[in-house]
Scaffold this motif. Structure first.
Motif, PDB file in Angstrom:
ATOM      1  N   MET A  57       8.094  21.987  95.520  1.00  0.00           N
ATOM      2  CA  MET A  57       7.219  23.105  94.872  1.00  0.00           C
ATOM      3  C   MET A  57       6.486  23.997  95.985  1.00  0.00           C
ATOM      4  O   MET A  57       5.811  24.913  95.961  1.00  0.00           O
ATOM      5  CB  MET A  57       6.221  21.648  94.746  1.00  0.00           C
ATOM      6  CG  MET A  57       6.782  20.663  93.774  1.00  0.00           C
ATOM      7  SD  MET A  57       5.570  20.390  92.284  1.00  0.00           S
ATOM      8  CE  MET A  57       4.475  19.078  93.608  1.00  0.00           C
TER       9      MET A  57
ATOM     10  N   MET B 286      -4.100  24.692  92.766  1.00  0.00           N
ATOM     11  CA  MET B 286      -2.214  24.916  93.826  1.00  0.00           C
ATOM     12  C   MET B 286      -2.157  23.671  92.666  1.00  0.00           C
ATOM     13  O   MET B 286      -0.923  24.077  91.893  1.00  0.00           O
ATOM     14  CB  MET B 286      -2.925  24.434  95.018  1.00  0.00           C
ATOM     15  CG  MET B 286      -1.398  23.924  96.134  1.00  0.00           C
ATOM     16  SD  MET B 286      -1.224  23.355  97.526  1.00  0.00           S
ATOM     17  CE  MET B 286      -2.032  21.907  97.287  1.00  0.00           C
ATOM     18  N   ASP B 287      -2.577  22.548  92.143  1.00  0.00           N
ATOM     19  CA  ASP B 287      -2.041  21.321  91.554  1.00  0.00           C
ATOM     20  C   ASP B 287      -2.165  22.479  89.962  1.00  0.00           C
ATOM     21  O   ASP B 287      -1.053  21.569  89.802  1.00  0.00           O
ATOM     22  CB  ASP B 287      -2.835  20.224  91.340  1.00  0.00           C
ATOM     23  CG  ASP B 287      -3.120  19.775  92.716  1.00  0.00           C
ATOM     24  OD1 ASP B 287      -2.381  20.098  93.591  1.00  0.00           O
ATOM     25  OD2 ASP B 287      -4.450  18.687  92.558  1.00  0.00           O
TER      26      ASP B 287
ATOM     27  N   ASN C  65      -7.120  29.193  80.535  1.00  0.00           N
ATOM     28  CA  ASN C  65      -5.860  27.332  80.447  1.00  0.00           C
ATOM     29  C   ASN C  65      -5.851  26.805  81.475  1.00  0.00           C
ATOM     30  O   ASN C  65      -4.643  26.620  81.547  1.00  0.00           O
ATOM     31  CB  ASN C  65      -5.429  27.458  79.175  1.00  0.00           C
ATOM     32  CG  ASN C  65      -5.284  27.854  77.459  1.00  0.00           C
ATOM     33  OD1 ASN C  65      -6.327  27.265  77.504  1.00  0.00           O
ATOM     34  ND2 ASN C  65      -4.667  27.941  76.344  1.00  0.00           N
ATOM     35  N   LEU C  66      -6.813  27.366  82.479  1.00  0.00           N
ATOM     36  CA  LEU C  66      -6.608  26.551  83.500  1.00  0.00           C
ATOM     37  C   LEU C  66      -8.009  25.040  83.660  1.00  0.00           C
ATOM     38  O   LEU C  66      -8.310  25.031  82.501  1.00  0.00           O
ATOM     39  CB  LEU C  66      -7.231  27.125  84.652  1.00  0.00           C
ATOM     40  CG  LEU C  66      -6.506  28.334  85.287  1.00  0.00           C
ATOM     41  CD1 LEU C  66      -7.169  29.319  86.539  1.00  0.00           C
ATOM     42  CD2 LEU C  66      -4.644  27.900  85.934  1.00  0.00           C
ATOM     43  N   LEU C  67      -6.712  24.237  84.135  1.00  0.00           N
ATOM     44  CA  LEU C  67      -7.469  22.676  83.872  1.00  0.00           C
ATOM     45  C   LEU C  67      -8.617  22.417  84.910  1.00  0.00           C
ATOM     46  O   LEU C  67      -8.121  22.565  85.918  1.00  0.00           O
ATOM     47  CB  LEU C  67      -6.415  21.798  84.004  1.00  0.00           C
ATOM     48  CG  LEU C  67      -5.424  21.691  82.781  1.00  0.00           C
ATOM     49  CD1 LEU C  67      -4.052  20.359  83.051  1.00  0.00           C
ATOM     50  CD2 LEU C  67      -6.716  21.048  81.567  1.00  0.00           C
TER      51      LEU C  67
ATOM     52  N   ARG D  27       1.479  29.972  87.765  1.00  0.00           N
ATOM     53  CA  ARG D  27       1.424  29.258  87.646  1.00  0.00           C
ATOM     54  C   ARG D  27       2.926  29.455  86.604  1.00  0.00           C
ATOM     55  O   ARG D  27       3.581  28.154  86.619  1.00  0.00           O
ATOM     56  CB  ARG D  27       0.237  28.281  86.553  1.00  0.00           C
ATOM     57  CG  ARG D  27       0.634  27.178  85.830  1.00  0.00           C
ATOM     58  CD  ARG D  27      -0.497  26.623  84.839  1.00  0.00           C
ATOM     59  NE  ARG D  27      -1.625  27.970  83.663  1.00  0.00           N
ATOM     60  CZ  ARG D  27      -2.079  27.681  82.608  1.00  0.00           C
ATOM     61  NH1 ARG D  27      -2.896  26.323  83.852  1.00  0.00           N
ATOM     62  NH2 ARG D  27      -2.285  28.305  82.104  1.00  0.00           N
TER      63      ARG D  27
ATOM     64  N   PHE E  34       1.139  23.628  89.815  1.00  0.00           N
ATOM     65  CA  PHE E  34       1.884  23.397  90.229  1.00  0.00           C
ATOM     66  C   PHE E  34       2.512  22.198  88.770  1.00  0.00           C
ATOM     67  O   PHE E  34       3.528  21.634  89.159  1.00  0.00           O
ATOM     68  CB  PHE E  34       2.162  21.472  91.077  1.00  0.00           C
ATOM     69  CG  PHE E  34       2.158  22.470  92.902  1.00  0.00           C
ATOM     70  CD1 PHE E  34       3.043  23.494  93.239  1.00  0.00           C
ATOM     71  CD2 PHE E  34       1.486  21.505  94.384  1.00  0.00           C
ATOM     72  CE1 PHE E  34       3.092  24.456  94.342  1.00  0.00           C
ATOM     73  CE2 PHE E  34       1.610  21.685  94.586  1.00  0.00           C
ATOM     74  CZ  PHE E  34       2.541  22.994  95.538  1.00  0.00           C
ATOM     75  N   LEU E  35       1.406  22.295  88.406  1.00  0.00           N
ATOM     76  CA  LEU E  35       1.813  21.923  86.936  1.00  0.00           C
ATOM     77  C   LEU E  35       2.878  21.347  86.262  1.00  0.00           C
ATOM     78  O   LEU E  35       4.107  20.972  85.751  1.00  0.00           O
ATOM     79  CB  LEU E  35       0.083  21.569  86.147  1.00  0.00           C
ATOM     80  CG  LEU E  35       0.131  21.234  84.971  1.00  0.00           C
ATOM     81  CD1 LEU E  35       0.139  19.251  84.561  1.00  0.00           C
ATOM     82  CD2 LEU E  35      -0.538  21.548  83.886  1.00  0.00           C
TER      83      LEU E  35
ATOM     84  N   VAL F 147       5.234  20.094  88.042  1.00  0.00           N
ATOM     85  CA  VAL F 147       5.407  18.216  88.683  1.00  0.00           C
ATOM     86  C   VAL F 147       6.000  17.697  87.617  1.00  0.00           C
ATOM     87  O   VAL F 147       6.362  16.712  87.024  1.00  0.00           O
ATOM     88  CB  VAL F 147       4.138  17.860  88.948  1.00  0.00           C
ATOM     89  CG1 VAL F 147       3.625  16.095  88.397  1.00  0.00           C
ATOM     90  CG2 VAL F 147       3.574  17.928  89.854  1.00  0.00           C
ATOM     91  N   LEU F 148       5.657  18.765  85.523  1.00  0.00           N
ATOM     92  CA  LEU F 148       6.599  17.511  84.921  1.00  0.00           C
ATOM     93  C   LEU F 148       7.415  17.880  84.921  1.00  0.00           C
ATOM     94  O   LEU F 148       7.970  17.607  83.710  1.00  0.00           O
ATOM     95  CB  LEU F 148       5.533  18.775  83.250  1.00  0.00           C
ATOM     96  CG  LEU F 148       3.846  18.868  83.070  1.00  0.00           C
ATOM     97  CD1 LEU F 148       4.136  19.617  82.092  1.00  0.00           C
ATOM     98  CD2 LEU F 148       4.071  17.887  83.461  1.00  0.00           C
TER      99      LEU F 148
ATOM    100  N   ARG G 297       8.890  25.102  79.524  1.00  0.00           N
ATOM    101  CA  ARG G 297       8.893  24.950  80.576  1.00  0.00           C
ATOM    102  C   ARG G 297       9.411  25.469  82.019  1.00  0.00           C
ATOM    103  O   ARG G 297       9.343  26.609  82.425  1.00  0.00           O
ATOM    104  CB  ARG G 297       8.675  23.078  81.145  1.00  0.00           C
ATOM    105  CG  ARG G 297       7.505  22.941  81.166  1.00  0.00           C
ATOM    106  CD  ARG G 297       7.356  21.334  82.144  1.00  0.00           C
ATOM    107  NE  ARG G 297       9.204  20.558  82.076  1.00  0.00           N
ATOM    108  CZ  ARG G 297       8.866  19.183  81.146  1.00  0.00           C
ATOM    109  NH1 ARG G 297       7.314  18.930  80.109  1.00  0.00           N
ATOM    110  NH2 ARG G 297       9.840  19.075  81.337  1.00  0.00           N
TER     111      ARG G 297
ATOM    112  N   PHE H 288      -2.534  33.305  79.247  1.00  0.00           N
ATOM    113  CA  PHE H 288      -3.775  33.544  78.086  1.00  0.00           C
ATOM    114  C   PHE H 288      -5.031  34.130  78.367  1.00  0.00           C
ATOM    115  O   PHE H 288      -5.421  34.470  79.374  1.00  0.00           O
ATOM    116  CB  PHE H 288      -4.006  31.689  78.089  1.00  0.00           C
ATOM    117  CG  PHE H 288      -2.646  31.306  77.919  1.00  0.00           C
ATOM    118  CD1 PHE H 288      -2.380  30.539  76.036  1.00  0.00           C
ATOM    119  CD2 PHE H 288      -1.956  30.507  79.040  1.00  0.00           C
ATOM    120  CE1 PHE H 288      -1.081  30.494  76.138  1.00  0.00           C
ATOM    121  CE2 PHE H 288      -1.210  28.982  78.405  1.00  0.00           C
ATOM    122  CZ  PHE H 288      -0.995  29.291  77.001  1.00  0.00           C
TER     123      PHE H 288
END
Lengths: 255, 665
Positions: free
Chosen positions: A122, A105-106, A97-99, A158, A109-110, A113-114, A86, A93
């Motif tokens: 952030m 935005m989140d 590989n986005l969720l 990201r 941030f992933l 946040v981790l 991290r 990729f």
């Protein structure tokens, strides 16, 4: 000292139910300086993906070392490896590989946040990156609402937001149309000009011709490399193309 | 393509999808088995010979419809899930060159195989267990057991016809699903629906209101009759409320959490909340189903078991004595003689009696305001219904006789037994006659035959028969044709040494009674016990069967939910790992989400049951079960056992889930 030093890297796969051993990497050696932009090329099965997985600390080599900032990432234990990944590495990729469960935005941030960062911090980090990548208007949207080119830019954001030592890009243009590819490559060059080190694995001659240096892998070894120097983009393209032809026809090692 | 090829393809498909088809086939087998057994028991001629067997058969044949109804719903639900999951596979076949015509043959063969396997096994096991259940019923009804093995051909035929129709409908439904979609859609069939769910404030609000009003009904309704009338409405409101809160309410709450930046951007919350929003979108209905089914199982089991266990209490409460004779006197003057008439009849019939309880009452419905009780008039509005109090008047002589006391009352004085309510008035006004309350009683023996529990009621002891007749007159004027009559209650046990059976005593009594027997009713404890036994045994039996069916449905829904989620979450967690979430954290978030999703229905079911408690308790009182502790205990035990089963199901099905997700790690 180099940012990344790969030394005598070897990887042998043993399948679980048979004695067959597959040699993916036999003896890989190279190093990358800080601020470099390096592309790795090779045919399918040449060991590119294995190499990248080891560099990303997703896989362990059979033998050899990978030094990032002088630290051997193959020796980092399981507990610290995620935090290490991290904080020091950024990933881009082929399939983004986005969720889908997160807004763009989140998604960006992933990793923060981790790492348990605070929201205002952030937000502060996001602003310049979003401006640079031109994704400010789509931050509130969701990955399924935007185009492939936009998705890849979100993925780049990201990767950048943690200010990693090294960005690892795995076929980043593989799923993009030519216009988006062009945009992304220009973006990579721009990021690289800001002193960001990038290592990109690619099939695409066009993508590789943007890099400062191209490594060619064949049969698990670094077979050849080309430096950009003051070559123009077209000359670089031609150069790479010629090399690939030689590789494909099985030419002798070019010293 | 040859027929054998289709057959092999069909068989292959089933094998390939065994993870999904085995539970489906199992539930088909169980459903068919249950249907056959209930059907066969309801037709078994041996049952007719058991005392109370006919009641049970009637209730079973009604229960059969309920089982058939739920069987259709469950099997359809499962089938639509299977088809949805397999759309991709069908799309692939389609693209590889199989026409929809060919696909329909393959699916028909698959359905045939599933149908035949379930039918043979279902009926086979059904026949074997049938006998066991027959023995169980015989035991429950205290009957001797007939030997032999009974196979109901009619039931086999019925089961085959019913389930053939269900399978046919499912097959048609599958074909429609496949025919509506083109190959590309079929290929992406199982990947649809990843859009973020919309916030539906209005629905969440309506859900909250529905649930709230359902709960409020249960808490606020005071008497059993109203409870019975409103029970279905309350149930419906709660069901609607549950579904709406699960579907919309959960998303509203989660989105509110997401808006709170300080809460949301914490490692655990961040992933859980965003994932839960999607999970809830896909699972809300399934979770709602599980919650409703669990509640039904719990209510059904706890009430039927309470009734069964509390049956002896019920009989004792309702029939403290062997024989209960009640005589309604149309002519009030006849009431003066009823007791003498009964004594005469008993003497003539030569019955030796013990422990007699004899008294006369006049029951009048009144509308109560403060300390005034007015006899009903046409102006009584609906609002007054909650103020209705039934007054039972009894003479001082009868009171003294039954209680063995020697109380004296003046003509304007009364004793009051408020039947468990607060009573502090010094004077009461009944139909414009003012009485002085001389005393408030703690108990009254004459209460035993009336279920004071049903309505608001009160016993008033008046000084003399004259006063009673005066009140009778007033109520006759007020109610006209709807007026009630003076009622004589003559309850007694047969003397232990009596050789006469209760039935004989009853007949002799009626034959020798000198007065008007038109409105005379003789109830015996024995007969009522048998009736109640068969009734409650049937309730319990159906309760257990349906609970079993519902639990099966719950397992099935959970299982399929786990599979679906497993495949979806797998990709999600792969990505998270690549971005740098370590395995421990992944496991932690998975656990917390799976647990929340799983135990939410159970928790909500528990809340439902707590709120349903006051209403069910009152309804049970209507069935003469006033042992609240028994009901509470049964409910708690049922809940405990159910929770245990639930946890077990959770562990079994989550194994599947972790198995799927684990491949990613």
């Amino acid at each position: 000292m180099s940012l990344l030093t790969v030394n005598r890297l070897k990887k042998v796969y043993t399948t679980r139910f048979s004695q067959n051993q597959v040699l993916a990497l036999s003896d890989v050696n190279f190093s990358i300086e800080k601020g470099e932009y390096v592309a790795i090329m090779g045919e399918s099965g040449s060991g590119k993906t294995t190499l990248l997985n080891i560099l990303a600390a997703l896989d362990k080599p059979t033998s050899g070392t990978v030094l990032l900032n002088g630290k051997d990432i193959t020796k980092i234990n399981e507990k610290e490896i995620c935090a290490f990944r991290r904080n020091h590495l950024g990933f881009v990729f082929q399939d983004f590989n986005l969720l889908d469960t997160f807004s763009n935005m989140d998604n960006i941030f992933l990793p923060l946040v981790l790492s348990k960062k605070k929201y205002p911090e952030m937000k502060l980090k996001l602003e310049p990156i979003a401006r640079q990548l031109g994704i400010e208007s789509i931050l509130k949207k969701y990955p399924y609402e935007i185009s492939g080119g936009q998705k890849q830019r979100v993925a780049v954001a990201r990767a950048l937001i943690t200010h990693p030592d090294l960005i690892l890009a795995d076929e980043p243009t593989g799923a993009l149309d030519s216009k988006s590819t062009e945009e992304l490559l220009r973006l990579f060059s721009k990021i690289n000009e800001n002193n960001q080190t990038i290592l990109m694995v690619t099939h695409s001659i066009k993508a590789a011709s943007h890099a400062q240096r191209v490594l060619f892998i064949k049969d698990g070894v670094v077979f050849h490399q080309i430096y950009r120097g003051d070559k123009s983009m077209d000359e670089m393209y031609q150069n790479i193309s010629d090399t690939l032809t030689v590789l494909a026809t099985g030419g002798a090692r070019n010293e | 393509m040859s027929k054998a090829f289709y057959f092999r393809l069909a068989l292959d498909n089933l094998k390939k999808n065994s993870k999904m088809y085995i539970p489906f086939i199992l539930s088909c087998i169980l459903t068919i088995m249950m249907y056959y057994m209930v059907s066969s028991l309801s037709m078994n001629p041996n049952m007719m010979e058991i005392v109370g067997g006919d009641t049970m058969q009637q209730i079973l044949s009604f229960g059969l419809y309920v089982i058939a109804f739920f069987a259709i719903i469950f099997l359809f639900y499962t089938n639509s899930f299977l088809i949805k999951r397999r759309k991709r596979e069908f799309g692939l076949f389609n693209i590889l060159g199989m026409e929809k015509k060919h696909l329909s043959i393959v699916i028909a063969l698959e359905s045939m195989i599933v149908f035949l396997v379930s039918m043979v096994l279902g009926i086979g096991i059904g026949i074997l267990l049938d006998k066991a259940f027959y023995l169980l019923i015989a035991k429950m009804l205290n009957a001797s057991i007939a030997l032999g093995f009974y196979i109901s051909y009619q039931s086999i035929v019925n089961s085959i016809i019913l389930f053939f129709i269900i399978f046919l409908l499912m097959y048609i439904f599958s074909l429609i699903q496949i025919n509506l979609a083109n190959p590309v859609e079929l290929l992406h069939g199982s990947q649809q629906g990843e859009k973020e769910p919309k916030t539906k404030w209005l629905l969440a609000l309506i859900g909250l209101i529905c649930l709230g009003s359902g709960y409020y009904m249960s808490i606020s309704i005071q008497d059993a009759v109203t409870a019975f009338a409103f029970f279905m409405i309350a149930v419906l409101l709660v069901i609607i409320g549950t579904y709406m809160l699960f579907t919309s309410g959960s998303i509203v709450v989660l989105k509110l959490l997401r808006k709170n930046k300080r809460y949301y951007y914490k490692t655990n919350h961040f992933i859980s909340v965003s994932n839960m929003i999607y999970r809830m979108k896909q699972n809300a209905v399934g979770l709602g189903n599980i919650c409703i089914l669990s509640t039904m199982v719990l209510v059904m089991l706890s009430t039927t078991i309470s009734l069964w266990v509390g049956m002896n209490d019920i009989i004792e409460t309702r029939f403290p004595r062997d024989l209960t004779v009640s005589i309604n006197c149309v002519d009030p003057n006849e009431a003066l003689n009823t007791i003498d008439n009964m004594d005469y009849a008993i003497e003539q019939a030569g019955i030796q009696t013990d422990d007699e309880l004899v008294y006369r009452t006049l029951s009048v419905s009144t509308i109560n305001k403060g300390n005034t009780y007015t006899f009903g008039n046409e102006n009584a509005s609906l609002q007054d219904i909650s103020n209705v109090v039934v007054l039972y008047f009894i003479t001082l002589d009868d009171y003294n006789m039954t209680e063995g006391t020697n109380v004296h009352l003046d003509s304007n004085e009364v004793l009051v037994f408020p039947a468990g309510k607060q009573f502090e008035d010094k004077m009461i006004d009944i139909a414009s006659n003012t009485f002085k309350v001389k005393g408030v009683l703690d108990s009254i023996k004459a209460d035993s035959n009336y279920s004071a529990n049903l309505q608001n009621s009160m016993f008033i002891v008046v000084d003399s028969m004259d006063t009673l007749l005066m009140i009778d007159n007033l109520q006759k004027q007020a109610y006209g044709d709807n007026a009630s009559y003076i009622h004589t209650s003559y309850d007694f046990n047969l003397n232990k040494s009596e050789e006469m059976s209760i039935k004989e005593a009853m007949d002799a009594l009626i034959a020798n009674y000198p007065g008007d027997t038109t409105y005379m009713i003789v109830d015996t404890k024995e007969e009522n016990y048998e009736n109640l036994l068969s009734l409650y045994a049937s309730f319990l039996f159906i309760g257990i069967f349906l609970s079993f069916l519902f639990i099966m449905a719950t397992v099935l829904i959970m299982y399929y939910k786990q599979i679906t989620e497993g495949y979806e979450d797998k990709k999600r967690f792969e990505i998270m790992q690549k971005v740098g979430l370590d395995k421990r954290e992944v496991k932690k978030t998975i656990n917390s989400q799976v647990l929340t999703v799983f135990f939410l229905p159970l928790v909500v079911a528990a809340i439902h049951i707590v709120f349903a408690f006051p209403m069910i308790e009152k309804m049970l009182r209507l069935l003469y079960l006033d042992n609240t502790n028994l009901y509470i205990m049964t409910t708690v035990i049922c809940f405990g056992v159910f929770a245990l089963v639930y946890v077990l199901i959770y562990f079994l099905t989550s194994k599947v889930y972790y198995g799927i997700v684990h491949n990613a790690m």
